[in-house]
Design a protein around this motif. Sequence first.
Motif, PDB file in Angstrom:
ATOM      1  N   UNK A   1      15.273  -8.403  -7.279  1.00  0.00           N
ATOM      2  CA  UNK A   1      14.754  -7.143  -7.846  1.00  0.00           C
ATOM      3  C   UNK A   1      14.090  -6.430  -6.470  1.00  0.00           C
ATOM      4  N   UNK A   2      14.433  -4.886  -6.439  1.00  0.00           N
ATOM      5  CA  UNK A   2      13.837  -4.278  -5.289  1.00  0.00           C
ATOM      6  C   UNK A   2      12.328  -3.514  -5.928  1.00  0.00           C
ATOM      7  N   UNK A   3      11.557  -4.408  -5.399  1.00  0.00           N
ATOM      8  CA  UNK A   3      10.158  -4.068  -5.665  1.00  0.00           C
ATOM      9  C   UNK A   3       9.509  -3.098  -5.294  1.00  0.00           C
ATOM     10  N   UNK A   4       9.996  -2.458  -3.961  1.00  0.00           N
ATOM     11  CA  UNK A   4       9.696  -1.310  -3.517  1.00  0.00           C
ATOM     12  C   UNK A   4      10.154  -0.145  -4.260  1.00  0.00           C
ATOM     13  N   UNK A   5      11.440  -0.242  -4.469  1.00  0.00           N
ATOM     14  CA  UNK A   5      11.861   0.850  -5.395  1.00  0.00           C
ATOM     15  C   UNK A   5      11.357   0.952  -6.793  1.00  0.00           C
ATOM     16  N   UNK A   6      11.149  -0.144  -7.293  1.00  0.00           N
ATOM     17  CA  UNK A   6      10.492  -0.412  -8.609  1.00  0.00           C
ATOM     18  C   UNK A   6       8.994   0.282  -8.577  1.00  0.00           C
ATOM     19  N   UNK A   7       8.484  -0.198  -7.658  1.00  0.00           N
ATOM     20  CA  UNK A   7       7.191   0.248  -7.704  1.00  0.00           C
ATOM     21  C   UNK A   7       7.006   1.929  -7.742  1.00  0.00           C
ATOM     22  N   UNK A   8       7.698   2.381  -6.864  1.00  0.00           N
ATOM     23  CA  UNK A   8       7.532   4.071  -6.387  1.00  0.00           C
ATOM     24  C   UNK A   8       8.199   4.454  -7.923  1.00  0.00           C
ATOM     25  N   UNK A   9       9.131   3.981  -8.684  1.00  0.00           N
ATOM     26  CA  UNK A   9       9.442   4.396  -9.769  1.00  0.00           C
ATOM     27  C   UNK A   9       8.480   4.453 -10.763  1.00  0.00           C
ATOM     28  N   UNK A  10       7.644   3.330 -10.838  1.00  0.00           N
ATOM     29  CA  UNK A  10       6.584   3.181 -11.975  1.00  0.00           C
ATOM     30  C   UNK A  10       5.461   4.415 -11.530  1.00  0.00           C
ATOM     31  N   UNK A  11       5.249   4.239 -10.505  1.00  0.00           N
ATOM     32  CA  UNK A  11       4.069   5.297  -9.956  1.00  0.00           C
ATOM     33  C   UNK A  11       4.521   6.768 -10.399  1.00  0.00           C
ATOM     34  N   UNK A  12       5.706   6.910 -10.296  1.00  0.00           N
ATOM     35  CA  UNK A  12       6.326   8.263 -10.556  1.00  0.00           C
ATOM     36  C   UNK A  12       6.081   8.482 -12.156  1.00  0.00           C
TER      37      UNK A  12
ATOM     38  N   UNK B   1       5.669  -1.749   1.317  1.00  0.00           N
ATOM     39  CA  UNK B   1       5.507  -3.062   0.428  1.00  0.00           C
ATOM     40  C   UNK B   1       6.104  -4.095   0.579  1.00  0.00           C
ATOM     41  N   UNK B   2       5.246  -5.425   0.460  1.00  0.00           N
ATOM     42  CA  UNK B   2       5.756  -6.669   0.688  1.00  0.00           C
ATOM     43  C   UNK B   2       5.385  -7.668  -0.483  1.00  0.00           C
ATOM     44  N   UNK B   3       6.643  -7.668  -1.264  1.00  0.00           N
ATOM     45  CA  UNK B   3       6.409  -8.550  -2.593  1.00  0.00           C
ATOM     46  C   UNK B   3       7.668  -9.616  -2.346  1.00  0.00           C
ATOM     47  N   UNK B   4       7.088 -10.641  -2.752  1.00  0.00           N
ATOM     48  CA  UNK B   4       8.382 -11.566  -2.810  1.00  0.00           C
ATOM     49  C   UNK B   4       7.994 -12.619  -3.969  1.00  0.00           C
ATOM     50  N   UNK B   5       9.132 -12.870  -4.702  1.00  0.00           N
ATOM     51  CA  UNK B   5       9.240 -13.987  -5.846  1.00  0.00           C
ATOM     52  C   UNK B   5       9.243 -15.023  -5.241  1.00  0.00           C
ATOM     53  N   UNK B   6       8.621 -15.987  -5.619  1.00  0.00           N
ATOM     54  CA  UNK B   6       8.467 -17.451  -5.083  1.00  0.00           C
ATOM     55  C   UNK B   6       9.099 -18.271  -5.997  1.00  0.00           C
TER      56      UNK B   6
END
Lengths: 268, 268, 268
Positions: free
Chosen positions: C1-12, C262-267
């Motif tokens: 998952x591209x967290x950064x792109x998705x985060x920006x999309x939600x914010x939008x 953004x620095x998100x990682x799924x562990x």
Amino acid sequence: MNWNAHGAKILDMIRNSKPLVHHITNLVVMNDTANVTLHLGALPVMAHAVEEMEEMTSIASALVINIGTLSKHWIEAMFKAGKTANDKGIPIILDPVGAGATSYRTETCHRLLEELSVSVIRGNLGEVSILAGLGGEVKGVESVSAGGDAVDVAKALAAKQNCTVSITGKEDVISDGTRTVLVDNGHEWLTTLTGTGCSSTTAVAAFSAVERIPVTAAACALMCYGLAAEIAAPQAKGPASFKVAFYDALYNLNAEQIEKGGRVREVS
Amino acid sequence: MNWNAHGAKILDMIRNSKPLVHHITNLVVMNDTANVTLHLGALPVMAHAVEEMEEMTSIASALVINIGTLSKHWIEAMFKAGKTANDKGIPIILDPVGAGATSYRTETCHRLLEELSVSVIRGNLGEVSILAGLGGEVKGVESVSAGGDAVDVAKALAAKQNCTVSITGKEDVISDGTRTVLVDNGHEWLTTLTGTGCSSTTAVAAFSAVERIPVTAAACALMCYGLAAEIAAPQAKGPASFKVAFYDALYNLNAEQIEKGGRVREVS
Amino acid sequence: MNWNAHGAKILDMIRNSKPLVHHITNLVVMNDTANVTLHLGALPVMAHAVEEMEEMTSIASALVINIGTLSKHWIEAMFKAGKTANDKGIPIILDPVGAGATSYRTETCHRLLEELSVSVIRGNLGEVSILAGLGGEVKGVESVSAGGDAVDVAKALAAKQNCTVSITGKEDVISDGTRTVLVDNGHEWLTTLTGTGCSSTTAVAAFSAVERIPVTAAACALMCYGLAAEIAAPQAKGPASFKVAFYDALYNLNAEQIEKGGRVREVS
């Protein structure tokens, strides 16, 4: 009428006489509205215990009733303070925050307006439209739609309640049903902060404490308030730096700035 | 006594031990006083439910009772927390906001002082004068007049209540009835903001959490608090930019600044 | 998952749809959390009267329940609002402020979690550990110790309550018991201000209003929130100037900044 000169004169009177403005207001904006009161030169007091309403309101020069975070005992205090204000001839400024969003808010406003003689109602277009019986929608505390344009809506509620109504927005409208005044001061940054509507109500209250013609008090207050926002705007990099500059500008606002920047016109 | 060195030492102790300061305080200043507590290095907690007073106060190192926006259930909590504090030897700092403005406030203070053993009362001249039985006038929360000068008034209430009293103003006075100390730090900008008196009470509480001689705690707290205001003042363009600089200065306050800038003297 | 792109999309999506976030929150942070809601593009409303809970929650897209300054009637409102939210499928975000500090807080959380279906719990390590039954210590509202590391503790409570749990700290952990995500954004300045935890809860609520996978909503919210803090940090001279820059940065946050920072990682 020379609105700019008169606005500067009222502001001067506030600073010289330091009138006490008693607030029964919501939990979100208490700190902000206390500061706005001080920055305009007046003295704030926040108090909501029924036990002290009569004494506290009696020593005040204006009473703000703001329903933003209602609860049962606070409503009781609003009526007690309001009746004291009416008995003593102290102007009441009502902010119907979120009227229309829930029937609890709408009905509380209707009861307040029925039992108390209110000097000025200051709200957004949706809130005022709903109280005027013209319909409209309020989402939380945000105006979504209304049953007419701001001038018509303000006039309608003013006529219905026999008081002065001011609707703030891109252009502010103030009407007592007969006279209608528009204030073109203000800035979009105000919409990015919580409580800027409530604080404009506080400004109306501070001005009402020394100027007894409600339309005049409200128009001059909103002119000064909006003008301070305009003066602050160039320093804003976002809402928080705007807020700092805005509060500084309110405190520093002077006759020269008002003379130059006030934009008020009477339309009827 | 070397006040400046001692003040710096107490501040250091706060930052190292992070004492918890339990506040039962007014709705206007909660955010501000929580931040001031943190900026000084202590931990704030605001809690007012009777159900948790005993537990919450028990884990605190100081208790602030501030009557700025009183109501019935909050008074109940003040007594419950106060008794717990007394049982555990935790210092109580009382801020009699608006005492004299209404009998509800005055009488609540009298009852608190009768039933609780208070370490320090921190108020303005009018409030303290009224509690001392010397008369005076308080307009909302603003001191208008008093029954004597600040030194005499502080001494009178200290003697009457057998506690330490501090009156803040142009010059701060701290007295336990025997020793009297003056603090010459502070700045006029403080008077343009709401809650700066309440926040000075919070500073007294944070210092009292680690320094058990009340006169010493209060004098050092007010010295540091006032000094931060002086350091911030040159950056102020108005009340709001002053507030930002002031909070930053409180957080950054260091021993060198205190050594250089503290102005405390014992006068009796 | 591209967290950064998705985060920006939600914010939008938040900025476009302006969802209403109903808060029943503590008295300390109301102004801050209302502003954070606005700065992210959503609409805040603070309301706690039982009489209007059903109507107010019904028009909201997310509900924040924050127990920071509990009292009896507010708890009643929390249940009423919570049940409405559950009936309507509106996500509830719970902030267990000070759980563990007093049994009143701990037990209220347990009751809320028992009777309501909560979408996300956002707390500090100590609070979450105590609610998970793993022990720990909370001093006022500050985490002192816990019964495990943040990943284990988050997983334990998520499994126990069948919801998503996020623990904020140097690194934020979000887990629904199965998926676990770490967010490495944030800045130490956040720890010098009151209410920054509560405001992160508000961010989670605003994101949950438009993104229905709780882990995704919480991770993206905390990434954006932490990133704004990082962007603001270079302008900070202390906590108050940091706060101004932080709120400005939240408001101005854009897709490019999120993509880059953004620095998100799924562990797991």
